[in-house]
Design a protein around this motif. Structure first.
Motif: not given
Length: 222
Positions: A17, A20, A38, A40, A82, A84, A132, A153-156
Motif C-alpha cells: 500500500h 501512489e 493504481n 487497489v 474520496c 471509495r 481499497g 483508505c489506500s487512495y485518499c
C-alpha cells in the motif's frame, strides 16, 4: 538526464500500500505525482486472497462481505474523503466515545487529539470488504494487517478506524449523521492520555492521564 537502463526498477507489491503519488514512475524511472499507479486490487484478487491462510482474516468481521439474502440494519453510514471506502453500522450507539491525546493519534491524524468511538467488530460492515483499505501497524512499523493496526483508505489516505484484537475504534467525523440527535449519541464522555496533550481543554469531562480507569484523573486548568 537519467537513462532508462541506469535505473533499477522494483515492482511494488500491492500488499505494501505505497503512497501512489510518491511511487508513480514513468519510463525515465523518475517520480511523477500526476501519473499514479493504481494499487487497489480487483474483485477477483480480493476473492482469491480470502482462500489463503494469510488472507483468511478477510472472511471475518468487519471485512466479511454479506450475501444478498443476509439482512443487516443500517443505523449509520460513513465514507472516506474520496468516497471509495464506505461502511455502515448496525448499532445505534457506541459502547464508548472518547477524545484520545496519545502521541500516535497526534502524529497519524496530524491533529492535537482524536475523537474515537468503540464498537464491536460485528457492528461494522464494509461495503466492499477489505478492498481499497491500507493497513499500518504502529507497534511493528509495517504495512500489513497485523493486529492491532490502523486502517485507512489506500487512495485518499483518510483514517477509517483502529482495529484491535476484539474491538474497533471508529472515527465519527466521517459518519454521515442524519440528525443532531443521532450525532449526540457519539458525544465523547472523557479524555484519555491527557498527560500528553498539546492543548488544554476545559469542558468538565473526566481527563485520565493515561487509559481510563487505569490511571490518575487530571483536574481542569482554570
Amino acid at each position: 538526464m537519467v537513462s532508462e537502463t541506469s535505473v533499477k526498477k522494483r515492482k511494488i507489491p500491492a500488499d505494501e500500500h505505497y503512497n501512489e503519488e510518491h511511487h508513480a514512475t514513468s519510463k525515465d524511472g523518475l517520480a511523477h505525482p500526476n501519473k499514479a499507479h493504481n494499487t487497489v486490487r480487483t474483485h477477483e484478487e480480493e476473492e482469491k486472497l480470502k482462500t489463503t491462510e494469510e488472507g483468511s482474516w478477510r472472511n471475518n468481521p468487519p471485512y466479511r462481505t454479506h450475501d444478498e439474502n443476509e439482512t443487516c440494519e443500517k443505523k449509520h453510514t460513513a465514507q472516506c474523503k474520496c468516497g471509495r471506502i464506505k461502511y455502515w453500522l448496525s448499532r445505534e450507539k457506541p459502547l464508548a466515545s472518547k477524545f484520545c491525546h496519545c502521541k500516535d493519534c497526534q502524529s497519524l491524524h496530524g491533529a492535537p487529539f482524536q475523537w474515537a468511538a468503540v464498537f464491536e467488530k460485528n457492528d461494522l460492515h464494509f461495503e466492499n470488504g477489505a478492498k481499497g483499505l491500507a493497513f499500518y501497524s504502529s507497534e511493528k512499523n509495517h504495512t500489513h494487517h497485523d493486529l492491532p493496526c490502523k486502517v485507512s483508505c489506500s487512495y485518499c489516505h483518510a483514517p477509517i478506524l483502529d482495529e484491535g484484537r476484539n474491538m474497533v475504534l471508529i472515527f465519527p467525523a466521517i459518519i454521515k449523521f442524519v440528525s443532531p440527535e443521532a450525532k449526540k449519541a457519539f458525544d465523547p464522555t472523557m479524555h484519555i492520555f491527557y498527560s500528553r496533550r498539546v492543548v488544554d481543554i476545559k469542558d468538565g469531562k473526566p481527563k485520565w492521564s493515561e487509559l481510563d480507569k487505569q490511571s490518575e484523573l487530571i483536574k481542569d486548568v482554570d
